[in-house]
Design an enzyme around this catalytic site. Structure first.
Site, short mmCIF file in Angstrom:
data_model
loop_
_atom_site.label_atom_id
_atom_site.label_comp_id
_atom_site.label_asym_id
_atom_site.label_seq_id
_atom_site.Cartn_x
_atom_site.Cartn_y
_atom_site.Cartn_z
N PHE A 110 0.78 -1.24 -0.18
CA PHE A 110 -0.08 -0.09 -0.13
C PHE A 110 0.78 1.17 -0.16
O PHE A 110 1.86 1.37 0.79
CB PHE A 110 -0.89 -0.01 1.29
CG PHE A 110 -1.96 -0.98 1.10
CD1 PHE A 110 -1.61 -2.30 1.22
CD2 PHE A 110 -3.32 -0.88 0.88
CE1 PHE A 110 -2.76 -3.12 1.16
CE2 PHE A 110 -4.21 -1.52 0.97
CZ PHE A 110 -4.05 -2.78 1.07
N ALA A 111 0.55 2.30 -0.76
CA ALA A 111 1.09 3.41 -0.96
C ALA A 111 0.25 4.46 -0.72
O ALA A 111 -0.10 5.13 -2.07
CB ALA A 111 2.20 3.59 -2.02
N TYR A 115 3.30 8.16 2.02
CA TYR A 115 3.91 7.02 1.49
C TYR A 115 4.05 6.35 0.25
O TYR A 115 5.17 5.59 -0.15
CB TYR A 115 3.31 5.92 2.40
CG TYR A 115 3.30 5.85 3.99
CD1 TYR A 115 3.06 6.89 4.58
CD2 TYR A 115 4.08 4.78 4.55
CE1 TYR A 115 3.03 7.19 5.91
CE2 TYR A 115 4.07 4.84 5.79
CZ TYR A 115 3.60 6.09 6.59
OH TYR A 115 3.72 5.97 7.85
N ASP A 200 4.61 -4.09 4.44
CA ASP A 200 4.61 -2.44 4.31
C ASP A 200 5.39 -1.99 3.19
O ASP A 200 6.32 -2.58 2.65
CB ASP A 200 5.35 -2.18 5.86
CG ASP A 200 4.31 -2.11 6.95
OD1 ASP A 200 3.37 -2.64 6.67
OD2 ASP A 200 4.71 -1.40 7.86
N VAL A 201 5.28 -0.79 2.95
CA VAL A 201 5.97 -0.01 1.86
C VAL A 201 7.31 0.42 2.31
O VAL A 201 8.17 0.77 1.66
CB VAL A 201 4.99 0.93 1.03
CG1 VAL A 201 4.86 2.30 1.97
CG2 VAL A 201 5.66 1.37 -0.26
N ASP A 202 7.37 0.89 3.52
CA ASP A 202 8.56 1.74 4.31
C ASP A 202 9.68 0.48 4.35
O ASP A 202 10.00 0.68 5.57
CB ASP A 202 8.28 2.55 5.35
CG ASP A 202 7.35 1.58 6.53
OD1 ASP A 202 6.96 0.72 6.11
OD2 ASP A 202 7.58 2.15 7.61
N HIS A 222 8.86 -10.31 15.14
CA HIS A 222 9.33 -8.92 15.17
C HIS A 222 10.53 -8.87 15.95
O HIS A 222 11.07 -9.56 16.89
CB HIS A 222 8.09 -8.39 16.25
CG HIS A 222 8.11 -6.85 16.22
ND1 HIS A 222 9.31 -5.85 16.69
CD2 HIS A 222 7.41 -5.95 16.07
CE1 HIS A 222 8.93 -4.80 16.41
NE2 HIS A 222 7.85 -4.89 15.89
N GLU A 292 -1.73 -5.22 13.48
CA GLU A 292 -0.84 -5.93 13.97
C GLU A 292 -1.51 -6.71 15.24
O GLU A 292 -1.06 -7.83 15.64
CB GLU A 292 0.43 -5.20 14.55
CG GLU A 292 1.62 -5.92 14.78
CD GLU A 292 2.81 -5.29 14.89
OE1 GLU A 292 3.56 -5.02 14.00
OE2 GLU A 292 3.16 -4.71 16.18
N ASP A 315 15.31 -4.12 11.94
CA ASP A 315 15.10 -2.46 12.05
C ASP A 315 16.27 -1.96 12.52
O ASP A 315 17.58 -2.59 12.88
CB ASP A 315 13.97 -2.54 12.94
CG ASP A 315 13.78 -2.74 14.41
OD1 ASP A 315 14.99 -3.36 14.82
OD2 ASP A 315 12.84 -3.02 15.15
#
Ligand SMILES: CC(=O)N[C@H]1[C@@H](OP(=O)(O)OP(=O)(O)OC[C@H]2O[C@@H](n3ccc(=O)[nH]c3=O)[C@H](O)[C@@H]2O)O[C@H](CO)[C@H](O)[C@@H]1O
Ligand SMILES: [Mn+2]
Length: 363
Positions: A110-111, A115, A200-202, A222, A292, A315
């Protein structure tokens, strides 16, 4: 046959009759087997099997029943789902097996709003590292179809742009993905692809991410909760919410940014999460970590058939920890960073200023 011969008049006549009968039988059997669609199906299945044995003859190390692939990490859950870490799989072997399925992989992303600025790096890096050599449909959900970057793609890989709603709050944009994916699965993904990966897109693909991740249903551990007791998981703790998980329950804490499976399983998951989000909304509730939290609830009671290690969603904190250990000459549990979650500045999240995608490790 003995009975039949008894009632025939003479030996010569009898043998002729037998030959004619046999020939008729053989012809009938041949035609039946050849033209019967079910038997055609069996034939093609068998043909596949023959090639399979031939094609999957790659050279690889013999697995040793007495030698574990990794000694420092969990490679199998108590419900017998593998946990994917570097060193636990042979990609050539997996690719050869996967080719026999002749499968296509869908990747949803998704953008929405600003984003969109992450999308180009996402797609470019995916083209380099995501399912290289396999058929991929990128399903880009956006409110700005005209801004989707046009990348040259090799045959078998394509971008499909799907219009989606925008919302004022980022929480709503993030949460509505569950409903949009479940709707998309019903409308087209079920017909067009075999597996769905939801991302996610990021984020940036920085190393190989291939068919080793695929299974009926997979989730990703995670990175910040890899070594944490279930009491400290960031689950929803209000019993009124559909995402509620009691403190003494929980296997792993799964990240919302990367999950997937067969289209049917992803449909079940996203539809269940969407319904749960709607019920919460009707009760004026929003789970602590939005979708989430619902994903974690779902995966607790519908155990994933495969788990991805934090190699698949590293991350900033994990990267720093790894660099620190390296400096001290200590070994690292995460040996490869395959996907990196990009750091966002506050403006991106609040959808205000335009911004540049930043690489967080100085690159
Ligand atoms: C470490 C952390 O804080 N993680 C939480 C945070 O992840 P993130 O901070 O990674 O969430 P995020 O801002 O990346 O949003 C999730 C995804 O929604 C899409 N998107 C979001 C906003 C927007 O304006 N446009 C858009 O397209 C985009 O694909 C994005 O990657 O928030 C999520 C949203 O519920 C989850 O709760 C995560 O657990
Ligand atoms: Mn994100």
């Amino acid at each position: 046959m003995a009975k039949l011969l008894k009632i025939l008049p003479g030996p010569c006549y009898a043998s002729h009759k037998v030959i004619i009968l046999l020939l008729t039988g053989i012809t009938f059997t041949f035609h039946y087997c050849y033209w019967n669609p079910k038997s055609q199906h069996v034939k093609s299945l068998l043909a596949g099997t023959r090639t399979a044995v031939g094609e999957s003859h790659t050279n690889y190390l013999q697995p040793d029943a007495l030698t574990p692939s990794r000694r420092d990490v969990l490679v199998l859950t108590p419900w017998l789902a593998p946990v994917v870490w570097e060193g636990t799989f042979d990609i050539d072997l997996l690719n050869a097996q996967f080719k026999l399925q002749n499968a296509t992989i869908g990747l949803t992303v998704f953008a929405v709003k600003n984003y969109m600025s992450f999308l180009e790096l996402f797609l470019r890096s995916a083209e380099k590292y995501f399912m290289a050599g396999h058929r991929v449909n990128y399903y880009v959900f956006t409110d700005q179809p005209e801004l989707v970057p046009q990348l040259p793609l090799p045959g078998g890989r394509r971008v499909i742009v799907l219009r989606t709603q925008s919302h004022q709050r980022w929480q709503d944009i993030s949460m509505q993905r569950m409903g949009a994916i479940s709707h998309g699965a019903r409308q087209r993904f079920l017909k067009e692809v075999d597996y769905l990966v939801c991302a996610d897109v990021d984020m940036e693909f920085r190393d190989h991410v291939g068919v080793e991740i695929l299974s009926s249903l997979f989730g990703t551990i995670h990175p910040d909760f890899m070594a944490v007791s279930r009491y400290s998981f960031s689950n929803e703790r209000r019993p009124e919410s559909q995402a509620y998980i009691p403190e003494d329950e929980g296997d792993f804490y799964y990240i919302g940014a990367f999950f997937g499976g067969s289209v049917a399983e992803v449909y079940r998951l996203t539809e269940a999460c969407h319904q749960a989000i709607m019920i919460d909304k009707a009760n004026h509730l929003e789970a602590i970590w939005q979708e989430e939290s619902h994903l974690n609830k779902y995966l607790l009671y519908h155990k994933p058939t495969k788990l991805l290690s934090p190699e698949y969603m590293c991350d900033h904190d994990l990267l720093q920890d790894m660099q620190h250990r390296k400096k001290l000459g200590l070994s690292n549990i995460v040996r490869r960073i395959r996907i990196f979650a990009l750091l966002k500045n506050k403006e991106v999240k609040s959808n205000n200023a335009s911004q540049k995608v930043q690489s967080t490790d100085g690159r």
